[in-house]
Design a protein around this motif. Sequence first.
Motif, PDB file in Angstrom:
ATOM      1  N   LYS A   1       0.812  -1.222   0.000  1.00  0.00           N
ATOM      2  CA  LYS A   1       0.000   0.000   0.000  1.00  0.00           C
ATOM      3  C   LYS A   1       0.845   1.273   0.000  1.00  0.00           C
ATOM      4  O   LYS A   1       0.396   2.303  -0.474  1.00  0.00           O
ATOM      5  CB  LYS A   1      -0.917   0.038   1.217  1.00  0.00           C
ATOM      6  N   CYS A   2       2.041   1.220   0.564  1.00  0.00           N
ATOM      7  CA  CYS A   2       2.876   2.416   0.725  1.00  0.00           C
ATOM      8  C   CYS A   2       3.314   2.954  -0.635  1.00  0.00           C
ATOM      9  O   CYS A   2       3.830   2.216  -1.474  1.00  0.00           O
ATOM     10  CB  CYS A   2       4.106   2.092   1.569  1.00  0.00           C
ATOM     11  N   THR A   3       3.115   4.255  -0.836  1.00  0.00           N
ATOM     12  CA  THR A   3       3.520   4.900  -2.085  1.00  0.00           C
ATOM     13  C   THR A   3       4.692   5.856  -1.893  1.00  0.00           C
ATOM     14  O   THR A   3       5.113   6.511  -2.840  1.00  0.00           O
ATOM     15  CB  THR A   3       2.344   5.659  -2.715  1.00  0.00           C
TER      16      THR A   3
ATOM     17  N   CYS B   1      -1.544   8.847   6.984  1.00  0.00           N
ATOM     18  CA  CYS B   1      -1.166   8.061   5.804  1.00  0.00           C
ATOM     19  C   CYS B   1      -2.375   7.900   4.882  1.00  0.00           C
ATOM     20  O   CYS B   1      -3.354   7.245   5.249  1.00  0.00           O
ATOM     21  CB  CYS B   1      -0.642   6.688   6.226  1.00  0.00           C
TER      22      CYS B   1
ATOM     23  N   THR C   1      -2.779   6.144   2.263  1.00  0.00           N
ATOM     24  CA  THR C   1      -2.999   4.789   1.734  1.00  0.00           C
ATOM     25  C   THR C   1      -3.258   3.765   2.827  1.00  0.00           C
ATOM     26  O   THR C   1      -3.399   2.577   2.537  1.00  0.00           O
ATOM     27  CB  THR C   1      -1.786   4.336   0.902  1.00  0.00           C
ATOM     28  N   GLU C   2      -3.274   4.220   4.081  1.00  0.00           N
ATOM     29  CA  GLU C   2      -3.503   3.352   5.236  1.00  0.00           C
ATOM     30  C   GLU C   2      -2.513   2.190   5.285  1.00  0.00           C
ATOM     31  O   GLU C   2      -2.851   1.051   5.581  1.00  0.00           O
ATOM     32  CB  GLU C   2      -4.945   2.854   5.258  1.00  0.00           C
ATOM     33  N   ALA C   3      -1.251   2.510   4.999  1.00  0.00           N
ATOM     34  CA  ALA C   3      -0.213   1.488   4.969  1.00  0.00           C
ATOM     35  C   ALA C   3       0.436   1.243   6.329  1.00  0.00           C
ATOM     36  O   ALA C   3       1.195   0.297   6.472  1.00  0.00           O
ATOM     37  CB  ALA C   3       0.875   1.907   3.968  1.00  0.00           C
TER      38      ALA C   3
END
Length: 64
Positions: free
Chosen positions: A9-11, A54, A56-58
């Motif tokens: 999920k992390c961008t 965050c 993207t909720e990562a």
Amino acid sequence: MKLCVDRTKCTGLGICESLAPDYFEIDDAGQLLVLREHTDDRDIDDVRAAIEGCPTEALALVED
């Protein structure tokens, strides 16, 4: 408490780094580095702000 990152999920936007720079860093390749995996009580508010910020909720905190 332990920090967990969902790398799918992390961008690499860096919001976490700006809110909790003692715990997160975005490297030159745009990848998230977790500098400290376990939080302590004095930093918990910053870490929670980074998690909530965050897009993207990562990020998550889990009990040890």
